[in-house]
Design a protein around this motif. Sequence first.
Motif, short mmCIF file in Angstrom:
data_model
loop_
_atom_site.label_atom_id
_atom_site.label_comp_id
_atom_site.label_asym_id
_atom_site.label_seq_id
_atom_site.Cartn_x
_atom_site.Cartn_y
_atom_site.Cartn_z
N THR A 6 9.19 -0.99 -0.93
CA THR A 6 8.66 -2.25 -0.38
C THR A 6 8.66 -3.39 -1.38
N LEU A 7 8.51 -3.11 -2.67
CA LEU A 7 8.48 -4.17 -3.66
C LEU A 7 9.89 -4.59 -4.06
N LEU A 57 0.83 -1.20 0.00
CA LEU A 57 0.00 0.00 0.00
C LEU A 57 0.86 1.25 0.00
N GLY A 58 0.72 2.06 -1.05
CA GLY A 58 1.44 3.32 -1.10
C GLY A 58 0.77 4.37 -0.23
N THR A 67 1.10 -1.42 6.51
CA THR A 67 1.61 -0.08 6.77
C THR A 67 1.95 0.60 5.45
N PRO A 68 1.34 1.76 5.16
CA PRO A 68 1.63 2.43 3.89
C PRO A 68 3.10 2.82 3.77
N ALA A 69 3.65 2.61 2.58
CA ALA A 69 5.03 3.00 2.28
C ALA A 69 5.18 3.04 0.77
N GLY A 109 -7.83 3.14 8.44
CA GLY A 109 -8.98 2.43 8.99
C GLY A 109 -9.97 1.98 7.95
N SER A 110 -9.66 2.13 6.67
CA SER A 110 -10.58 1.74 5.61
C SER A 110 -10.91 0.26 5.70
N ALA A 111 -12.18 -0.07 5.43
CA ALA A 111 -12.60 -1.47 5.44
C ALA A 111 -11.94 -2.25 4.31
N GLU A 112 -11.44 -1.53 3.29
CA GLU A 112 -10.78 -2.20 2.17
C GLU A 112 -9.36 -2.66 2.54
N LEU A 113 -8.83 -2.14 3.63
CA LEU A 113 -7.44 -2.39 3.99
C LEU A 113 -7.28 -3.83 4.47
N PRO A 114 -6.49 -4.65 3.79
CA PRO A 114 -6.34 -6.05 4.19
C PRO A 114 -5.31 -6.21 5.30
N GLY A 115 -5.77 -6.48 6.51
CA GLY A 115 -4.86 -6.73 7.61
C GLY A 115 -4.07 -5.51 8.02
N ALA A 116 -2.98 -5.77 8.70
CA ALA A 116 -2.14 -4.69 9.23
C ALA A 116 -1.09 -4.31 8.20
#
Length: 267
Positions: A138-139, A114-115, A131-133, A122-129
């Motif tokens: 991250t890739l 997640l960028g 952390t945006p970066a 807190g979005s319901a679309e957010l899968p699990g924990a």
Amino acid sequence: MRLVASDLDGTIVGPDNRISDRTVRAFRNCVEAGIDVVFVTGRPPRWLSPLQEFFGHQGTVICSNGAITYDLGAERVLKAQAVSLPAILDAAGIIRELYPRARFAAETVDGFHLGPGFLEPGSAELPGAVTPAPLESTLTDADTVVKFLARVDGATPDEFLHRVRPAVAHLVSTTHSAPSAALLEMSMLGLDKSVTLSDYAASRDIDPADVVAFGDMPNDVQMLQWAGCGYAMASGHADALAAADKVAPAFADDGVARVLEALLRRA
């Protein structure tokens, strides 16, 4: 009719994540008649709960716009087709030139990158924990990215698609399936739902002429064109309607179920 291929959201699954009883019965009747059923969706494997909860489907699902072939019963990825990291980073750079405030995310076989700013906290679309970066941090080449996502504010979904798609056409395949959000879905170059569905049908010695497909959005266009008979939902996007051979009644009217019931009566 030997194979029924159906999209999920807006075609048989509603905003409440439910499938109607009539639609469930229609698909079960197809299976009982010996007709192969495969669902072809933009969703990742972790979002297939409606198929399990309402239909009890245990077969193959083509996910992430064709990038993943998934055995729902075994909960196992059978095949994944990835976007390369250089293609992702180059496409992101081009999109930033067009839309400096664009935000990005990447769906992988193993999770979600997640960028910053892609989803609200807190979005319901957010899968699990997650952390945006920045994706650049991250890739890695070891990640199997099946869908690269971009979103912006202040544009319609079609405007965003029509401006970005030609600019990144040498890097990725680009589509959208969100009716109201300017959210693009990018896959490996040359990949779409029809490519993987074609492979699935060929593995069962099923000719395209014996396939009936249902869809409602731009990410369904190639599938509707490939199938011997492609039905766009009357409630669907103009691009889907233009690509289809026929129009099914609207989603709210159990359009897929009505068509399947009629086809089974003729069989």
